[in-house]
Enzyme design. Structure first.
Site, PDB file in Angstrom:
ATOM      1  CB  THR A  12      -7.973  -7.971  -6.503  1.00 19.33           C
ATOM      2  OG1 THR A  12      -6.753  -8.317  -7.164  1.00 19.33           O
ATOM      3  CG2 THR A  12      -7.731  -7.755  -5.020  1.00 19.33           C
ATOM      4  CB  SER A  35      -6.066  -2.003  -4.573  1.00 17.75           C
ATOM      5  OG  SER A  35      -7.112  -1.745  -5.490  1.00 17.75           O
ATOM      6  CG  ASP A  63     -10.118  -8.206 -14.903  1.00 13.92           C
ATOM      7  OD1 ASP A  63      -9.962  -6.997 -14.647  1.00 13.92           O
ATOM      8  OD2 ASP A  63      -9.983  -9.111 -14.052  1.00 13.92           O
ATOM      9  N   GLY A  80      -0.710  -1.985 -17.956  1.00 11.18           N
ATOM     10  CA  GLY A  80      -1.646  -2.471 -16.958  1.00 11.18           C
ATOM     11  C   GLY A  80      -2.550  -1.375 -16.439  1.00 11.18           C
ATOM     12  NE  ARG A 131       0.529 -22.367 -13.723  1.00 16.37           N
ATOM     13  CZ  ARG A 131      -0.343 -21.670 -13.017  1.00 16.37           C
ATOM     14  NH1 ARG A 131      -1.588 -21.549 -13.435  1.00 16.37           N
ATOM     15  NH2 ARG A 131       0.008 -21.100 -11.882  1.00 16.37           N
ATOM     16  CE  LYS A 165      -9.531 -10.583 -10.386  1.00 17.22           C
ATOM     17  NZ  LYS A 165      -8.797 -10.243 -11.615  1.00 17.22           N
TER      18      LYS A 165
END
Length: 281
Positions: A68, A21, A109, A242, A161, A72
């Site tokens: 993280t 991280s 986020d 990112g 998905r 979450k």
């Protein structure tokens, strides 16, 4: 006041694994720039089973937590309140411990994605594509709900998905169409492509980048650039990384935890860039 420099206040990032991280680098850079000399920011490797015990030990010196994976969603039952943004995707990445002992969850986020795109001049698009269908993809859909006026096509590997992404689209009021991953090269012609997959997943798509690509938002930052991002840049397309996302969501976390606005975006980004460069040496 939470943000007095002389207060001994604590914050940390939790997750498993956590050694990679960059959050400590970014938050500590912010504290230094803001001259919050009494503040510290650490990392703790915590899984879902250990999370309630960690929360039970939090004292009044704690100002906030960054979360993280895999925490979450696991954190939500431990909170007194969550924001509408966090509730929209059932994911909390930020916990603020208030002066009246409340634990308030938020998701930075989503606005972080929007801010990272806005920084590159992307205020609105008429369509978009998402590569992948995991937790980050749902946050991407929530961000697109704010800036995309038309269809979002999600490229996924399974019907399960695909069904999840369509459900998220209905929940977030986003027009979502799903397509098989075997056709993912078609995604690269969209005005905005958001790649949310693990490292290496999109490498095979690099050869399919069109001659005049639009904007790629690749949520990875280490290793960087990805093969897809490198080819995209070579062809002159705009690339949001990112690290851009990480910095913008961390800015919002620092502001919520410290009460200092604005947080020092440039100093935090430079600290992140130095840390990533050191890893690659």
């Amino acid at each position: 006041m939470r943000a007095r420099a002389t207060d001994a206040r604590r914050a940390a990032v939790l997750g498993k694994p956590i050694d990679h991280s960059l959050s400590p680098v970014l938050h500590r850079a912010a504290y230094e720039e803001l001259r919050l000399t009494g503040w510290s920011y650490d990392r703790f490797e915590i899984d879902e089973a250990a999370l309630p015990g960690f929360f039970a030990e939090l004292g009044p010196e704690w100002a906030g937590l960054s979360l993280t994976m895999p925490l979450k969603r696991a954190v939500i039952p431990l909170l007194d309140e969550i924001s509408e943004t966090a509730a929209s995707v059932e994911a909390v990445n930020t916990v603020v411990l208030t002066d009246d002992d409340r634990r308030v969850g938020d998701n930075t986020d989503i606005p972080g994605m929007v801010a990272a795109l806005r920084e590159r001049g992307i205020e609105q698009v008429d369509s978009a594509a998402i590569l992948g269908a995991g937790a980050t993809a749902s946050s991407a859909l929530a961000a697109l709900a704010r800036i995309c006026t038309g269809e979002v096509v999600a490229y996924v590997r399974s019907e399960a998905r695909a069904a999840e992404m369509r459900q998220w689209g209905e929940r977030l009021d986003v027009e979502v169409r799903t397509a098989d991953w075997s056709d993912a090269d078609q995604a690269l012609r969209a005005p905005l492509v958001i790649a949310t997959t693990p490292a290496g997943t999109t490498d095979a798509l690099a050869s399919a980048v069109p001659e005049r690509p639009a904007t790629l938002f690749d949520v990875l930052y280490d290793p960087w650039p990805t093969a897809l991002a490198a080819r995209w840049s070579m062809y002159g397309g705009a690339v949001v990384s990112g690290l851009d996302l990480l910095v913008h969501q961390a800015v919002l976390q620092v502001e919520q935890m410290t009460g200092r606005v604005p947080a020092p975006l440039d100093a935090m980004r430079k600290a992140g860039e130095r840390a990533l460069a050191a890893r690659q040496d």
